[in-house]
Write a protein that holds these residues in place. Sequence first.
Motif, PDB file in Angstrom:
ATOM      1  N   PRO A  88     -85.249  15.141  88.287  1.00  0.00           N
ATOM      2  CA  PRO A  88     -84.124  14.611  87.503  1.00  0.00           C
ATOM      3  C   PRO A  88     -84.274  14.963  86.021  1.00  0.00           C
ATOM      4  O   PRO A  88     -85.381  15.249  85.569  1.00  0.00           O
ATOM      5  CB  PRO A  88     -84.240  13.098  87.691  1.00  0.00           C
ATOM      6  N   VAL A  89     -83.171  14.952  85.271  1.00  0.00           N
ATOM      7  CA  VAL A  89     -83.223  15.347  83.856  1.00  0.00           C
ATOM      8  C   VAL A  89     -84.034  14.371  83.005  1.00  0.00           C
ATOM      9  O   VAL A  89     -84.515  14.741  81.952  1.00  0.00           O
ATOM     10  CB  VAL A  89     -81.814  15.514  83.247  1.00  0.00           C
ATOM     11  N   ASP A  90     -84.176  13.121  83.447  1.00  0.00           N
ATOM     12  CA  ASP A  90     -84.943  12.187  82.625  1.00  0.00           C
ATOM     13  C   ASP A  90     -86.403  12.081  83.091  1.00  0.00           C
ATOM     14  O   ASP A  90     -87.067  11.077  82.892  1.00  0.00           O
ATOM     15  CB  ASP A  90     -84.286  10.801  82.604  1.00  0.00           C
ATOM     16  N   THR A  91     -86.888  13.166  83.677  1.00  0.00           N
ATOM     17  CA  THR A  91     -88.298  13.229  84.058  1.00  0.00           C
ATOM     18  C   THR A  91     -89.162  13.262  82.796  1.00  0.00           C
ATOM     19  O   THR A  91     -88.788  13.854  81.796  1.00  0.00           O
ATOM     20  CB  THR A  91     -88.533  14.516  84.878  1.00  0.00           C
ATOM     21  N   GLU A 129     -93.480  12.867  85.827  1.00  0.00           N
ATOM     22  CA  GLU A 129     -93.125  11.554  86.383  1.00  0.00           C
ATOM     23  C   GLU A 129     -91.602  11.521  86.511  1.00  0.00           C
ATOM     24  O   GLU A 129     -90.901  11.434  85.509  1.00  0.00           O
ATOM     25  CB  GLU A 129     -93.611  10.466  85.419  1.00  0.00           C
ATOM     26  N   PRO A 130     -91.063  11.637  87.728  1.00  0.00           N
ATOM     27  CA  PRO A 130     -89.603  11.746  87.887  1.00  0.00           C
ATOM     28  C   PRO A 130     -88.891  10.468  87.432  1.00  0.00           C
ATOM     29  O   PRO A 130     -89.410   9.360  87.619  1.00  0.00           O
ATOM     30  CB  PRO A 130     -89.430  11.947  89.396  1.00  0.00           C
ATOM     31  N   GLY A 131     -87.705  10.638  86.823  1.00  0.00           N
ATOM     32  CA  GLY A 131     -86.900   9.496  86.418  1.00  0.00           C
ATOM     33  C   GLY A 131     -85.888   9.161  87.492  1.00  0.00           C
ATOM     34  O   GLY A 131     -86.058   9.518  88.660  1.00  0.00           O
ATOM     35  N   GLY A 132     -84.795   8.480  87.104  1.00  0.00           N
ATOM     36  CA  GLY A 132     -83.825   8.046  88.105  1.00  0.00           C
ATOM     37  C   GLY A 132     -82.473   8.718  87.994  1.00  0.00           C
ATOM     38  O   GLY A 132     -81.539   8.378  88.707  1.00  0.00           O
ATOM     39  N   ASP A 133     -82.306   9.681  87.085  1.00  0.00           N
ATOM     40  CA  ASP A 133     -81.009  10.298  86.871  1.00  0.00           C
ATOM     41  C   ASP A 133     -80.583  11.091  88.111  1.00  0.00           C
ATOM     42  O   ASP A 133     -81.415  11.567  88.885  1.00  0.00           O
ATOM     43  CB  ASP A 133     -81.082  11.239  85.671  1.00  0.00           C
ATOM     44  N   GLU A 149     -78.651  13.854  87.899  1.00  0.00           N
ATOM     45  CA  GLU A 149     -78.592  15.282  87.590  1.00  0.00           C
ATOM     46  C   GLU A 149     -80.004  15.853  87.635  1.00  0.00           C
ATOM     47  O   GLU A 149     -80.971  15.167  87.290  1.00  0.00           O
ATOM     48  CB  GLU A 149     -78.026  15.485  86.182  1.00  0.00           C
ATOM     49  N   TYR A 150     -80.092  17.118  88.018  1.00  0.00           N
ATOM     50  CA  TYR A 150     -81.415  17.733  88.124  1.00  0.00           C
ATOM     51  C   TYR A 150     -81.638  18.779  87.040  1.00  0.00           C
ATOM     52  O   TYR A 150     -80.690  19.371  86.517  1.00  0.00           O
ATOM     53  CB  TYR A 150     -81.588  18.373  89.509  1.00  0.00           C
ATOM     54  N   LEU A 151     -82.872  18.973  86.711  1.00  0.00           N
ATOM     55  CA  LEU A 151     -83.235  19.998  85.734  1.00  0.00           C
ATOM     56  C   LEU A 151     -82.991  21.371  86.343  1.00  0.00           C
ATOM     57  O   LEU A 151     -83.297  21.613  87.505  1.00  0.00           O
ATOM     58  CB  LEU A 151     -84.720  19.885  85.373  1.00  0.00           C
ATOM     59  N   VAL A 152     -82.432  22.286  85.525  1.00  0.00           N
ATOM     60  CA  VAL A 152     -82.199  23.653  86.004  1.00  0.00           C
ATOM     61  C   VAL A 152     -82.912  24.624  85.061  1.00  0.00           C
ATOM     62  O   VAL A 152     -83.485  24.224  84.052  1.00  0.00           O
ATOM     63  CB  VAL A 152     -80.696  23.992  86.061  1.00  0.00           C
ATOM     64  N   GLU A 153     -82.843  25.886  85.384  1.00  0.00           N
ATOM     65  CA  GLU A 153     -83.430  26.952  84.570  1.00  0.00           C
ATOM     66  C   GLU A 153     -83.041  26.781  83.096  1.00  0.00           C
ATOM     67  O   GLU A 153     -81.875  26.618  82.766  1.00  0.00           O
ATOM     68  CB  GLU A 153     -82.918  28.303  85.106  1.00  0.00           C
ATOM     69  N   GLY A 154     -84.038  26.793  82.208  1.00  0.00           N
ATOM     70  CA  GLY A 154     -83.765  26.658  80.782  1.00  0.00           C
ATOM     71  C   GLY A 154     -83.652  25.228  80.308  1.00  0.00           C
ATOM     72  O   GLY A 154     -83.425  24.987  79.131  1.00  0.00           O
ATOM     73  N   GLY A 155     -83.784  24.268  81.211  1.00  0.00           N
ATOM     74  CA  GLY A 155     -83.688  22.871  80.833  1.00  0.00           C
ATOM     75  C   GLY A 155     -84.870  22.413  79.982  1.00  0.00           C
ATOM     76  O   GLY A 155     -85.828  23.144  79.790  1.00  0.00           O
ATOM     77  N   GLU A 156     -84.732  21.202  79.461  1.00  0.00           N
ATOM     78  CA  GLU A 156     -85.818  20.711  78.619  1.00  0.00           C
ATOM     79  C   GLU A 156     -86.175  19.272  78.986  1.00  0.00           C
ATOM     80  O   GLU A 156     -85.297  18.454  79.258  1.00  0.00           O
ATOM     81  CB  GLU A 156     -85.422  20.795  77.146  1.00  0.00           C
ATOM     82  N   ILE A 157     -87.457  18.988  78.970  1.00  0.00           N
ATOM     83  CA  ILE A 157     -87.921  17.625  79.219  1.00  0.00           C
ATOM     84  C   ILE A 157     -88.034  16.929  77.876  1.00  0.00           C
ATOM     85  O   ILE A 157     -88.701  17.425  76.959  1.00  0.00           O
ATOM     86  CB  ILE A 157     -89.288  17.651  79.945  1.00  0.00           C
ATOM     87  N   ASP A 158     -87.328  15.789  77.719  1.00  0.00           N
ATOM     88  CA  ASP A 158     -87.297  15.118  76.416  1.00  0.00           C
ATOM     89  C   ASP A 158     -88.432  14.133  76.248  1.00  0.00           C
ATOM     90  O   ASP A 158     -88.969  13.966  75.157  1.00  0.00           O
ATOM     91  CB  ASP A 158     -85.951  14.393  76.251  1.00  0.00           C
ATOM     92  N   ILE A 159     -88.771  13.470  77.338  1.00  0.00           N
ATOM     93  CA  ILE A 159     -89.793  12.426  77.218  1.00  0.00           C
ATOM     94  C   ILE A 159     -91.158  13.047  77.488  1.00  0.00           C
ATOM     95  O   ILE A 159     -91.451  13.455  78.615  1.00  0.00           O
ATOM     96  CB  ILE A 159     -89.535  11.293  78.235  1.00  0.00           C
ATOM     97  N   THR A 160     -91.962  13.169  76.458  1.00  0.00           N
ATOM     98  CA  THR A 160     -93.280  13.782  76.650  1.00  0.00           C
ATOM     99  C   THR A 160     -94.354  12.903  76.038  1.00  0.00           C
ATOM    100  O   THR A 160     -94.112  12.135  75.115  1.00  0.00           O
ATOM    101  CB  THR A 160     -93.362  15.171  75.994  1.00  0.00           C
TER     102      THR A 160
END
Lengths: 153, 264
Positions: A94-97, A115-119, A121-132
């Motif tokens: 998910p995008v909020d992983t 750590e997967p979130g609950g959103d 929508e899924y992360l795709v090519e070129g996506g970014e993880i915000d919570i690090t």
Amino acid sequence: MNTRNIEILVGGFVVLAVIAMVMLSLKVSNLVSYGDENDVYEIQAQFENIGGLKERSPVSAGGVRVGKISAISYNNKEFTAVVTLQIESRYQFPVDTSASILTAGLLGEQYIGLEPGGDEEYLVEGGEIDITQSAMILEQIIGQFIYSKSQEE
Amino acid sequence: MIADKYLGKLQQIGFKTLSRFARVGRGSLFLWQIMTGLLYVIQRPKLLIRQLYYVGVQTLLIILVAGLFIGMVLALQSYIVLVDFGAEDSLSLMVSLSVLRELGPVFTGLLFAGRAGSALTAEIGLMKSTEQLSGMEMMAVNPMKYIIAPRFLAGVIAVPLLTSIFMAIAILGGYFVATEMLGIYEGVYWSQMQANVDFYADLMNGMIKSLVFGFVVVWIAVFEGYDCVPTSEGLGQATTRTVVHGSLAVLGLDFILTALMFNV
């Protein structure tokens, strides 16, 4: 020994060496086969401090290896380390992983744990993880500990 | 006269130095002559295949046995140290990196100098002592092209091949000990290795090393044979020199190559 037998033995020797070489490249050094390369997607994550993370370090989710780190660079505008994660296409997140830099064992190598979130929508090519979450630097932790101790006294 | 005595000593030193340099010079010219003979060998692959049999196939057995046992011993010894730190999962990494970077090329070079290098020197030296080489020249056959160059090329080709076999069998030996005797999981053994061994940095550098070692050891071996004093004593000394100088060259070059490749 006649020429034919010698040629057969030399042929066997060369074939053995080629088999050894193929085994070394594929089984030992894991030279990427082209089939796998297409089956991945890349996402980025920014960390304040990546500690001892290296290219080719594993990326895992729930302890299972899902990919590897393909590149590490430094963003000189935001002063953060940019890590590119190469994840196998059969794993979707998910995008909020959230991504954190963990250490295998006390002194083991470092890797990125997802750590997967609950959103939905899924992360795709070129996506970014915000919570690090940055790497744990032992010296900083000890430093903070000593500092807080001296504050108490 | 005292002065004469000292001058005599000085002359000895001078003579030895000059003869060493002359030898180095002869060796380099010899290498050049081999190089010009290589084209001749490539056009006559039968000569090459026969020599590949003598220097390659006949060295295979000792390489297989040595590789297997070195891999197994390495796994056992590393385990004793690693288990204290709870890092026995890294055993395969320890085995594979030591074998790929150092032990594979170096051991193959040393074994090759002992097994095939000495045989090459003795063979060529005996040909010289029994005047077969001069006989060939009489018949307008260039021994450089017909005898030396095929042996040289076969050695240069055989050493990297033997090294790759040595590496593979050592890692398999380590695998056998790790999984059967020490109880490390098969998947852990391979995955640790695959995650951390790099194709170019580790495997290719090891192969480059083996190419250099093969070149130098075979060069020394054929030169010692060709340059030997044509007596039974001289032949014995030449064979000894091949093994000693060949092994020292491998060890010395290994240090230089390691320092260059792994930028320490």
